[in-house]
Design a protein around this motif. Structure first.
Motif, PDB file in Angstrom:
ATOM      1  N   ARG A   1       9.795  11.817  35.656  1.00 29.29           N
ATOM      2  CA  ARG A   1       8.716  10.843  35.818  1.00 29.29           C
ATOM      3  C   ARG A   1       9.148   9.448  35.392  1.00 29.29           C
ATOM      4  N   SER A   2       9.808   9.349  34.253  1.00 29.95           N
ATOM      5  CA  SER A   2      10.207   8.015  33.799  1.00 29.95           C
ATOM      6  C   SER A   2      11.284   7.428  34.705  1.00 29.95           C
ATOM      7  N   LEU A   3      12.122   8.294  35.282  1.00 30.07           N
ATOM      8  CA  LEU A   3      13.146   7.792  36.196  1.00 30.07           C
ATOM      9  C   LEU A   3      12.553   7.273  37.489  1.00 30.07           C
ATOM     10  N   TYR A   4      11.700   8.054  38.122  1.00 30.09           N
ATOM     11  CA  TYR A   4      11.250   7.716  39.470  1.00 30.09           C
ATOM     12  C   TYR A   4      10.002   6.863  39.496  1.00 30.09           C
ATOM     13  N   ASN A   5       9.230   6.821  38.434  1.00 31.30           N
ATOM     14  CA  ASN A   5       8.046   5.968  38.427  1.00 31.30           C
ATOM     15  C   ASN A   5       8.333   4.571  37.916  1.00 31.30           C
ATOM     16  N   GLN A   6       9.456   4.382  37.237  1.00 26.82           N
ATOM     17  CA  GLN A   6       9.741   3.070  36.671  1.00 26.82           C
ATOM     18  C   GLN A   6      11.137   2.585  37.043  1.00 26.82           C
ATOM     19  N   THR A   7      12.120   3.270  36.568  1.00 29.90           N
ATOM     20  CA  THR A   7      13.484   2.760  36.625  1.00 29.90           C
ATOM     21  C   THR A   7      14.011   2.659  38.047  1.00 29.90           C
ATOM     22  N   TYR A   8      13.902   3.729  38.817  1.00 25.03           N
ATOM     23  CA  TYR A   8      14.475   3.697  40.155  1.00 25.03           C
ATOM     24  C   TYR A   8      13.696   2.794  41.100  1.00 25.03           C
ATOM     25  N   VAL A   9      12.418   2.567  40.809  1.00 24.72           N
ATOM     26  CA  VAL A   9      11.659   1.600  41.616  1.00 24.72           C
ATOM     27  C   VAL A   9      12.239   0.210  41.401  1.00 24.72           C
ATOM     28  N   ARG A  10      12.504  -0.114  40.155  1.00 27.60           N
ATOM     29  CA  ARG A  10      13.041  -1.450  39.865  1.00 27.60           C
ATOM     30  C   ARG A  10      14.478  -1.599  40.350  1.00 27.60           C
ATOM     31  N   LEU A  11      15.283  -0.585  40.150  1.00 25.57           N
ATOM     32  CA  LEU A  11      16.689  -0.702  40.533  1.00 25.57           C
ATOM     33  C   LEU A  11      16.938  -0.370  41.998  1.00 25.57           C
ATOM     34  N   GLY A  12      15.986   0.229  42.656  1.00 26.33           N
ATOM     35  CA  GLY A  12      16.172   0.600  44.055  1.00 26.33           C
ATOM     36  C   GLY A  12      15.341  -0.237  44.997  1.00 26.33           C
ATOM     37  N   GLU A  13      14.033  -0.083  44.907  1.00 26.59           N
ATOM     38  CA  GLU A  13      13.143  -0.736  45.866  1.00 26.59           C
ATOM     39  C   GLU A  13      13.050  -2.241  45.663  1.00 26.59           C
ATOM     40  N   ILE A  14      13.024  -2.696  44.432  1.00 24.37           N
ATOM     41  CA  ILE A  14      12.926  -4.145  44.209  1.00 24.37           C
ATOM     42  C   ILE A  14      14.183  -4.843  44.708  1.00 24.37           C
TER      43      ILE A  14
ATOM     44  N   ASN B   1      18.450  -7.195  29.637  1.00 21.17           N
ATOM     45  CA  ASN B   1      17.830  -6.375  30.679  1.00 21.17           C
ATOM     46  C   ASN B   1      18.051  -4.912  30.320  1.00 21.17           C
ATOM     47  N   ASN B   2      16.970  -4.237  30.018  1.00 19.27           N
ATOM     48  CA  ASN B   2      17.084  -2.869  29.537  1.00 19.27           C
ATOM     49  C   ASN B   2      16.898  -1.813  30.623  1.00 19.27           C
ATOM     50  N   PHE B   3      16.728  -2.214  31.864  1.00 15.19           N
ATOM     51  CA  PHE B   3      16.502  -1.224  32.908  1.00 15.19           C
ATOM     52  C   PHE B   3      17.747  -0.397  33.204  1.00 15.19           C
ATOM     53  N   LEU B   4      18.900  -1.008  33.161  1.00 11.92           N
ATOM     54  CA  LEU B   4      20.127  -0.247  33.393  1.00 11.92           C
ATOM     55  C   LEU B   4      20.369   0.762  32.273  1.00 11.92           C
ATOM     56  N   ALA B   5      20.189   0.320  31.041  1.00 13.05           N
ATOM     57  CA  ALA B   5      20.370   1.237  29.913  1.00 13.05           C
ATOM     58  C   ALA B   5      19.317   2.341  29.948  1.00 13.05           C
ATOM     59  N   SER B   6      18.094   1.993  30.308  1.00 16.48           N
ATOM     60  CA  SER B   6      17.032   2.990  30.405  1.00 16.48           C
ATOM     61  C   SER B   6      17.330   3.994  31.508  1.00 16.48           C
ATOM     62  N   CYS B   7      17.820   3.503  32.629  1.00 16.03           N
ATOM     63  CA  CYS B   7      18.179   4.396  33.733  1.00 16.03           C
ATOM     64  C   CYS B   7      19.287   5.347  33.315  1.00 16.03           C
ATOM     65  N   TRP B   8      20.276   4.824  32.646  1.00 16.73           N
ATOM     66  CA  TRP B   8      21.406   5.631  32.178  1.00 16.73           C
ATOM     67  C   TRP B   8      20.918   6.697  31.187  1.00 16.73           C
ATOM     68  N   ASP B   9      20.108   6.290  30.204  1.00 17.49           N
ATOM     69  CA  ASP B   9      19.621   7.229  29.197  1.00 17.49           C
ATOM     70  C   ASP B   9      18.735   8.307  29.810  1.00 17.49           C
ATOM     71  N   ASP B  10      17.796   7.896  30.659  1.00 15.90           N
ATOM     72  CA  ASP B  10      16.893   8.867  31.270  1.00 15.90           C
ATOM     73  C   ASP B  10      17.631   9.819  32.203  1.00 15.90           C
ATOM     74  N   SER B  11      18.641   9.324  32.896  1.00 13.05           N
ATOM     75  CA  SER B  11      19.434  10.194  33.760  1.00 13.05           C
ATOM     76  C   SER B  11      20.144  11.257  32.942  1.00 13.05           C
ATOM     77  N   TYR B  12      20.744  10.852  31.848  1.00 15.82           N
ATOM     78  CA  TYR B  12      21.448  11.815  31.009  1.00 15.82           C
ATOM     79  C   TYR B  12      20.502  12.761  30.290  1.00 15.82           C
ATOM     80  N   LYS B  13      19.305  12.328  29.933  1.00 12.99           N
ATOM     81  CA  LYS B  13      18.328  13.238  29.333  1.00 12.99           C
ATOM     82  C   LYS B  13      17.927  14.315  30.326  1.00 12.99           C
TER      83      LYS B  13
END
Length: 158
Positions: A54-67, A98-110
């Motif tokens: 949920r945290s990956l696809y509702n927040q991080t990937y929207v910002r790093l992908g769709e935006i 910019n914490n979106f890359l770090a958040s994406c990395w952390d959430d992916s590994y979790k």
């Protein structure tokens, strides 16, 4: 006499606790030693792996992908964080704060970690149905593959 009584009480108190009493897992706390034992536990573990998506696809990937694509645009207003503006304008490099890359990395590994725990623990559990065991294993492998795919699409390799 008082000293003998005090010595007796202290010796009883020192010997009253055993290591077995101290090392027991509290029933109110779930941990890896006492959790993965039944089919229900494995079902909860698989659901836990999916919950992190949920945290990956509702927040991080929207910002790093769709935006970053032409599918959406980010209307930057003064007062909004500069993180999204940097992503929308393909700033290179992104701001250090910019914490979106770090958040994406952390959430992916979790997500991958939770799935790998399920995959590693499921073999030791006795299931009534081997079909259900295979289903849970496949359900745990899917988020790993999908997270790797999405990470590759955002320009990172895990």
């Amino acid at each position: 006499m008082k000293k003998i009584y005090l010595l007796f009480v202290l010796s009883v108190l020192c010997m009253s606790c055993s290591d077995d009493f101290i090392s027991k897992n509290p029933p109110s706390d779930l941990n890896s030693e006492g959790f993965y034992k039944t089919e229900t536990d494995m079902n909860q573990a698989v659901l836990s792996a999916y919950a992190n998506l949920r945290s990956l696809y509702n927040q991080t990937y929207v910002r790093l992908g769709e935006i970053r694509s032409d599918n959406t645009t980010y209307s930057w207003l003064s007062g909004n964080p500069a993180n999204e503006k940097g992503i929308d304008e393909f700033s290179s490099p992104l701001l250090p704060e910019n914490n979106f890359l770090a958040s994406c990395w952390d959430d992916s590994y979790k997500t991958i970690l939770r799935c790998n725990i399920v995959i590693g623990r499921i073999e030791n559990i006795e299931f009534k149905s081997e079909v259900l065991k295979a289903q849970y294993t496949a359900e745990a492998r899917f988020p790993v593959s999908y997270t790797h795919l999405r990470a590759h699409e955002t320009g990172r390799n895990l």
